[in-house]
Scaffold this motif. Structure first.
Motif, PDB file in Angstrom:
ATOM      1  N   ARG A 170     -25.626   7.094 -36.402  1.00 14.05           N
ATOM      2  CA  ARG A 170     -26.928   6.750 -35.817  1.00 14.05           C
ATOM      3  C   ARG A 170     -27.832   6.091 -36.854  1.00 14.05           C
ATOM      4  N   SER A 171     -27.877   6.676 -38.056  1.00 19.54           N
ATOM      5  CA  SER A 171     -28.704   6.124 -39.115  1.00 19.54           C
ATOM      6  C   SER A 171     -28.212   4.742 -39.521  1.00 19.54           C
ATOM      7  N   ALA A 172     -26.887   4.560 -39.561  1.00 22.04           N
ATOM      8  CA  ALA A 172     -26.321   3.261 -39.924  1.00 22.04           C
ATOM      9  C   ALA A 172     -26.699   2.193 -38.899  1.00 22.04           C
ATOM     10  N   TRP A 173     -26.638   2.545 -37.622  1.00 28.80           N
ATOM     11  CA  TRP A 173     -26.980   1.593 -36.569  1.00 28.80           C
ATOM     12  C   TRP A 173     -28.465   1.221 -36.624  1.00 28.80           C
ATOM     13  N   GLU A 174     -29.311   2.206 -36.852  1.00 27.79           N
ATOM     14  CA  GLU A 174     -30.752   1.948 -36.920  1.00 27.79           C
ATOM     15  C   GLU A 174     -31.111   1.106 -38.146  1.00 27.79           C
ATOM     16  N   SER A 175     -30.296   1.182 -39.190  1.00 28.12           N
ATOM     17  CA  SER A 175     -30.578   0.452 -40.440  1.00 28.12           C
ATOM     18  C   SER A 175     -29.726  -0.799 -40.574  1.00 28.12           C
ATOM     19  N   ARG A 176     -29.147  -1.280 -39.487  1.00 26.60           N
ATOM     20  CA  ARG A 176     -28.207  -2.404 -39.560  1.00 26.60           C
ATOM     21  C   ARG A 176     -28.843  -3.662 -40.155  1.00 26.60           C
ATOM     22  N   MET A 193     -29.012   1.273 -54.220  1.00 29.88           N
ATOM     23  CA  MET A 193     -28.612   2.362 -53.343  1.00 29.88           C
ATOM     24  C   MET A 193     -29.805   3.015 -52.635  1.00 29.88           C
ATOM     25  N   HIS A 194     -30.954   3.045 -53.286  1.00 31.95           N
ATOM     26  CA  HIS A 194     -32.133   3.689 -52.685  1.00 31.95           C
ATOM     27  C   HIS A 194     -32.636   2.947 -51.448  1.00 31.95           C
ATOM     28  N   LEU A 195     -32.165   1.740 -51.219  1.00 34.55           N
ATOM     29  CA  LEU A 195     -32.604   0.961 -50.062  1.00 34.55           C
ATOM     30  C   LEU A 195     -31.937   1.418 -48.771  1.00 34.55           C
ATOM     31  N   PHE A 196     -30.837   2.170 -48.894  1.00 39.60           N
ATOM     32  CA  PHE A 196     -30.053   2.551 -47.726  1.00 39.60           C
ATOM     33  C   PHE A 196     -30.132   4.057 -47.477  1.00 39.60           C
ATOM     34  N   PRO A 197     -30.052   4.482 -46.203  1.00 41.07           N
ATOM     35  CA  PRO A 197     -29.910   5.918 -45.916  1.00 41.07           C
ATOM     36  C   PRO A 197     -28.601   6.440 -46.512  1.00 41.07           C
TER      37      PRO A 197
END
Length: 305
Positions: A50-56, A173-177
């Protein structure tokens, strides 16, 4: 102490990675790497999708550094280690892994302009010598007498990929969940490795994968080094620096030999204990904060995290 505790667990999990990787080296290296990542992907999917999809949009925007981190830290680092273990000993791998912190520190100083004081440089040197001392049992002058082979050359790839990974982790790395980025990187790695694994099977045949020993070993590799250790390492690099976090990897020979003593019944010598103490002193010196200003800065980072 929080990031240091994280790095201690990272070292423990990576030591298990070496020990188990050596124990199941009847499997080809790409096969081990592929299935460990498949296990990690299955574990990560329900908590990271879910987090990956929201942060696509973020993943697309920073696709180049994401791909570099994926290929270096996830796809090929451990593949190089498993490949090296096919030809060389766990001791040789430990010796060569001791070079990773030194290479990371040099790259960090060059690319990220990270600065260390004189005491910290002494600590880096001490921890490096201590790691070699542990593996060589104090006979450092016999380093050139080791039976080096193609497996040791393969380890050069592991050293380079992890050093590059550490640099990019600090920058991007801090830019991504956290869970989402591991899910995406693991998924990309599986796609990259799949055709290579099929080629490997075409030359060597499909290996037997049904034994409980192999199943449990691959589950460990997929959950602890591939998932939990990476979460801990990425967090530690963010709170400390690529240089300071990587220095803890000099504990790998110490923990690996201790694991061999506990699980494999191997002996621990006085020289190895002395080397372990040298490593501890070196890591302690390196992780000392540089001045009051640096302490305040790190406290601010921790509060934001």
């Amino acid at each position: 102490m929080y990031p240091y505790i994280l790095m201690i667990f990272v070292v423990i999990f990576y030591a298990g990675n070496i020990l188990i990787g050596k124990a199941i080296n009847e499997l080809p290296p790409f096969t081990i790497a592929f299935f460990r990542l498949l296990v990690a992907f299955i574990v990560l999917f329900p908590i990271g999708f879910r987090s990956a999809w929201e942060s696509r949009d973020t993943f697309i925007k920073y696709k180049k550094p994401l791909l570099i981190m994926t290929l270096t830290g996830i796809t090929f680092f451990n593949t190089f280690i498993y490949g090296a273990l096919q030809f060389t000993t766990a001791s040789n791998v430990s010796v060569l892994e001791s070079a990773i912190p030194v290479v990371t520190v040099l790259l960090s100083a060059w690319l990220l302009k990270e600065k260390l004081n004189h005491i910290q440089w002494v600590g880096i040197l001490l921890s490096f010598i201590g790691a070699l001392w542990v593996v060589m049992e104090g006979k450092l002058l016999q380093l050139t007498a080791i039976d080096w082979n193609i497996g040791d050359a393969i380890m050069i790839g592991a050293i380079g990929t992890w050093a590059v990974y550490s640099i990019f982790v600090k920058q991007y790395m801090h830019l991504f969940p956290s869970y989402a980025v591991l899910l995406v990187m693991t998924g990309i790695s599986i796609i990259v490795l799949l055709p290579i694994v099929l080629i490997e099977w075409g030359f060597q045949g499909i290996p037997p994968l049904g034994s409980l020993n192999l199943v449990f070993s691959l589950m460990y590799l997929g959950i602890f080094p591939s998932f939990i250790a990476l979460i801990f390492y990425n967090k530690a690099v963010h709170l400390l620096s690529a240089s300071k976090a990587s220095i803890f990897l000099n504990f790998l020979p110490v923990v690996t030999i201790a694991g061999a003593y506990i699980w494999l019944g191997e002996k621990i010598t006085v020289m190895q204990i002395i080397g372990s103490l040298i490593v501890i002193c070196g890591v302690f010196l390196t992780t000392q904060v540089k001045g009051k200003r640096r302490k305040n800065k790190e406290m601010t980072i921790r509060m934001k995290a």
